[in-house]
Design a protein around this motif. Structure first.
Motif, short mmCIF file in Angstrom:
data_model
loop_
_atom_site.label_atom_id
_atom_site.label_comp_id
_atom_site.label_asym_id
_atom_site.label_seq_id
_atom_site.Cartn_x
_atom_site.Cartn_y
_atom_site.Cartn_z
N GLU A 30 0.82 -1.24 0.08
CA GLU A 30 0.24 -0.05 0.05
C GLU A 30 0.77 1.39 -0.06
O GLU A 30 0.25 2.40 -0.12
N GLY A 31 2.33 1.15 0.06
CA GLY A 31 3.11 2.23 0.29
C GLY A 31 3.92 2.21 1.64
O GLY A 31 3.75 0.97 2.29
N LEU A 55 3.00 6.58 3.13
CA LEU A 55 3.76 7.42 2.10
C LEU A 55 3.78 6.57 0.71
O LEU A 55 3.93 5.53 0.81
N ASP A 56 3.91 7.37 -0.48
CA ASP A 56 4.10 6.93 -1.53
C ASP A 56 5.43 6.28 -1.86
O ASP A 56 6.44 6.39 -1.31
N LYS A 62 5.44 12.25 -0.71
CA LYS A 62 4.00 12.44 -0.73
C LYS A 62 3.28 11.36 0.26
O LYS A 62 3.33 10.31 0.19
N VAL A 63 2.53 12.10 0.95
CA VAL A 63 1.64 11.68 2.03
C VAL A 63 0.26 11.03 1.34
O VAL A 63 -0.30 11.86 0.84
N LEU A 64 0.14 9.57 1.53
CA LEU A 64 -1.15 9.14 0.69
C LEU A 64 -2.20 9.15 1.72
O LEU A 64 -3.43 9.55 1.45
N ALA A 65 -2.10 8.82 2.76
CA ALA A 65 -3.13 9.07 3.79
C ALA A 65 -2.53 8.95 5.36
O ALA A 65 -1.38 8.50 5.61
N ASP A 125 -5.74 -0.18 7.59
CA ASP A 125 -7.00 -0.14 7.61
C ASP A 125 -7.67 1.11 8.74
O ASP A 125 -8.33 1.80 8.30
N HIS A 126 -6.78 1.29 9.52
CA HIS A 126 -6.89 2.33 10.82
C HIS A 126 -6.76 3.49 9.89
O HIS A 126 -7.40 4.55 10.22
N ILE A 127 -5.45 3.74 9.19
CA ILE A 127 -5.34 4.78 8.54
C ILE A 127 -6.27 5.33 7.45
O ILE A 127 -6.79 6.37 7.63
N LYS A 128 -6.82 4.51 6.75
CA LYS A 128 -7.54 4.62 5.51
C LYS A 128 -8.97 4.91 6.02
O LYS A 128 -9.69 6.08 5.58
N ASN A 129 -9.23 4.62 7.35
CA ASN A 129 -10.66 4.71 7.68
C ASN A 129 -10.81 5.81 8.79
O ASN A 129 -11.88 6.28 9.19
N ASN A 130 -9.49 6.49 8.85
CA ASN A 130 -9.55 7.42 10.06
C ASN A 130 -8.76 8.71 9.47
O ASN A 130 -8.24 9.33 10.29
N CYS A 131 -8.91 8.80 8.21
CA CYS A 131 -7.93 10.10 7.74
C CYS A 131 -8.80 11.20 7.25
O CYS A 131 -10.20 11.04 7.29
#
Length: 131
Positions: A30-31, A55-56, A62-65, A125-131
């Motif tokens: 995912e990065g 990060l990418d 580049k911060v993705l999430a 998942d925590h990062i993606k669901n709480n950004c």
């Protein structure tokens, strides 16, 4: 000399005073998984917690999430009381490639070293669901 972007975005209250380094980033599909520390200034002093960002892979500036919520904050007695109270400071992280289990070593109240376990996929998942 050019400027190097840092992990940015709208900080959560747990990191409203400052953010800083943690363990080296972990490469995932995912990065780059970045575990970092954040500081809150409370009426009782500083509170150090840690959070995570993605990060990418090719352009890691580049911060993705970036999760708005922390993944660990001082809760236990050994994290709350010590030389510097209210500290959970991430220092190192190891991932078991077979199980994807992560072990995060952290300083607790600048008096003890502790370890927290989780799974890379759960943190992502925590990062993606709480950004």
């Amino acid at each position: 000399m050019g400027k190097t972007p840092s992990c940015h975005g709208v900080p959560g209250p747990w990191e409203s005073t400052k953010i800083g380094a943690g363990p080296i980033p972990i490469e995932t599909s995912e990065g780059w998984l970045l575990i970092y520390h954040g500081v809150l200034t409370s009426c009782n002093g500083y509170v150090y917690s840690f959070g995570a960002a993605l990060l990418d892979l090719d352009e890691p500036w580049k911060v993705l999430a970036r999760g708005k919520a922390y993944i660990l904050s001082p809760q236990k007695e050994y994290e709350l009381m010590g030389d510097v109270p209210n500290v959970t400071f991430p220092c190192a992280a190891l991932v078991d490639p077979e199980t994807n289990r992560i072990a995060i070593y952290y300083g607790a109240a600048d008096t003890s070293t502790a370890i927290a376990y989780g799974y890379v996929d759960d943190i992502i998942d925590h990062i993606k669901n709480n950004c």
